[in-house]
Design a protein around this motif. Structure first.
Motif, mmCIF file in Angstrom:
data_model
loop_
_atom_site.group_PDB
_atom_site.id
_atom_site.type_symbol
_atom_site.label_atom_id
_atom_site.label_comp_id
_atom_site.label_asym_id
_atom_site.label_seq_id
_atom_site.Cartn_x
_atom_site.Cartn_y
_atom_site.Cartn_z
ATOM 1 N N MET A 1 -54.784 -15.048 7.135
ATOM 2 C CA MET A 1 -54.684 -13.615 7.418
ATOM 3 C C MET A 1 -53.220 -13.246 7.653
ATOM 4 N N PRO A 2 -52.692 -12.216 6.963
ATOM 5 C CA PRO A 2 -51.294 -11.823 7.143
ATOM 6 C C PRO A 2 -51.005 -11.423 8.588
ATOM 7 N N SER A 3 -49.857 -11.836 9.080
ATOM 8 C CA SER A 3 -49.434 -11.466 10.434
ATOM 9 C C SER A 3 -47.907 -11.417 10.471
ATOM 10 N N VAL A 4 -47.381 -10.685 11.438
ATOM 11 C CA VAL A 4 -45.930 -10.556 11.615
ATOM 12 C C VAL A 4 -45.614 -10.729 13.089
ATOM 13 N N VAL A 6 -42.957 -10.496 16.374
ATOM 14 C CA VAL A 6 -41.912 -9.558 16.779
ATOM 15 C C VAL A 6 -40.540 -10.098 16.370
ATOM 16 N N GLN A 7 -40.364 -11.409 16.451
ATOM 17 C CA GLN A 7 -39.080 -12.004 16.071
ATOM 18 C C GLN A 7 -38.788 -11.758 14.596
ATOM 19 N N ARG A 8 -39.786 -11.944 13.757
ATOM 20 C CA ARG A 8 -39.590 -11.704 12.324
ATOM 21 C C ARG A 8 -39.339 -10.236 12.051
ATOM 22 N N LEU A 9 -40.081 -9.368 12.725
ATOM 23 C CA LEU A 9 -39.860 -7.933 12.577
ATOM 24 C C LEU A 9 -38.433 -7.568 12.965
ATOM 25 N N PHE A 10 -37.957 -8.134 14.073
ATOM 26 C CA PHE A 10 -36.594 -7.870 14.543
ATOM 27 C C PHE A 10 -35.568 -8.341 13.508
ATOM 28 N N VAL A 32 -48.661 -9.279 15.366
ATOM 29 C CA VAL A 32 -49.571 -8.196 15.000
ATOM 30 C C VAL A 32 -50.179 -8.590 13.660
ATOM 31 N N THR A 33 -51.497 -8.463 13.521
ATOM 32 C CA THR A 33 -52.199 -8.927 12.325
ATOM 33 C C THR A 33 -52.622 -7.765 11.447
ATOM 34 N N VAL A 34 -53.222 -8.111 10.291
ATOM 35 C CA VAL A 34 -53.598 -7.107 9.302
ATOM 36 C C VAL A 34 -54.586 -6.093 9.872
#
Length: 321
Positions: A1-4, A6-10, A32-34
């Motif tokens: 399941m796709p997830s992101v 906070v570190q990657r978002l930053f 945060v997930t799909v």
């Protein structure tokens, strides 16, 4: 399941939004997930909302001024509304100064707080677009995904139908390759699918007898595209009897194929010796473009035929008199 996380978002948005860590960096592994895109119990990202929680709260100059205007009791209630169970991270936009009370709660609850020098609307638009791309529903399909006449076209068919050879000829005619063999499709809006190539297969096309070809190295940068929205499917099919006469000459109803709940127009091309499939695929793409503009060649011919028959009948009736 796709997830992101906070570190990657930053990391991915740091340069565009001029982000910096302000507090709660120990919570950077929060994800945060799909499901966040379709969850009605909590919003994804917006300005401060104390009644309907968001996973990403954005505080700009107006929101900070509002919080500072509250008395001690109302402010405590506001903090509880902000730090809901659904909260993933907080953005302070427009270079706002971090309030000590906000920093303290963020550290206690390991909620990341990021600062951005841009305005709050820019933060919301960028992060919403980023998350819609990264958390989109995904499905992998077998085929060759091409950009033909700037239209995203998925070429499908049984193994050995000639998909890769067809793709190679289309590339020599100036079209672009997105992915060969495995194509990852993401539903980025309710009615839009975007096709991408898995990182391992990027730039490569497998052709029987030649092996793996690096299309970027052979044909140049413009021969490879990173992604494209899917608009048309062309399916290569060998007639069961090997006779093209068994195939439908004038297909009337438009065929579609559902991918992730989105209906994509589909054209079936019979494969036979001597057929120039590259020309046929380009013609199918041009015909699709015309249909998008409201021009249906088959229907136009039928209308002309009916008009001709009506005129012939009218002339026959006049001769009787």
């Amino acid at each position: 399941m796709p997830s992101v996380s906070v570190q990657r978002l930053f990391t991915d948005n740091r340069e565009r939004l001029d982000l910096c860590w302000l507090a709660g960096q120990q919570g950077s592994l929060r994800v945060v997930t799909v499901g966040a895109l379709s969850d009605s119990t909590a919003g994804l990202i917006a300005h401060l909302n104390l009644t309907h929680p968001h996973r990403f709260q954005v505080l700009g100059a107006h929101e900070m001024a509002y919080l500072q205007s509250l008395d001690e009791g109302a402010l405590a209630t506001a903090w509880e509304g902000i730090f809901s169970s659904e909260l993933v991270a907080i953005f302070l936009s427009e270079g706002c100064v971090l309030l000590p009370a906000l920093a303290e709660r963020a550290e206690q609850r390991s909620i990341p707080v990021m600062g951005a020098s841009v305005d709050s609307t820019s933060v919301i638009n960028q992060i919403r677009h980023y998350l819609s791309q990264e958390l989109a529903e995904q499905e992998s399909l077998h085929g060759v995904f091409m950009v033909i006449l700037e239209v995203g076209v998925l070429i499908t068919g049984d193994s050995g139908a000639g998909k890769s050879e067809l793709a190679l000829e289309l590339i020599t005619r100036g079209n672009g390759l997105v992915a060969d063999d495995v194509v990852e499709f993401y539903r980025i809006t309710p009615d839009t699918l975007q096709g991408r190539c898995p990182p391992l297969l990027r730039d490569f096309l497998e052709v029987r007898g030649l092996g793996l070809l690096n299309i970027r190295s052979i044909f140049g940068e413009t021969a490879v595209r990173p992604r494209k929205n899917l608009k048309l499917i062309v399916h290569l099919e060998r007639p069961s009897s090997g006779d093209l006469n068994t195939c439908e000459r004038l297909p009337m109803g438009r065929q579609t194929q559902s991918i992730l709940g989105v209906a994509i127009p589909r054209v079936v091309l019979p494969v036979a010796v001597g057929r120039n499939l590259a020309v046929l695929v380009e013609a199918a793409t041009r015909n699709f473009i015309l249909e998008q503009r409201g021009i249906n060649s088959t229907q136009e011919f039928i209308d002309r035929q009916q008009q001709f028959m009506q005129e012939s009948c009218a002339q026959g009736d006049s001769h009787e008199f």
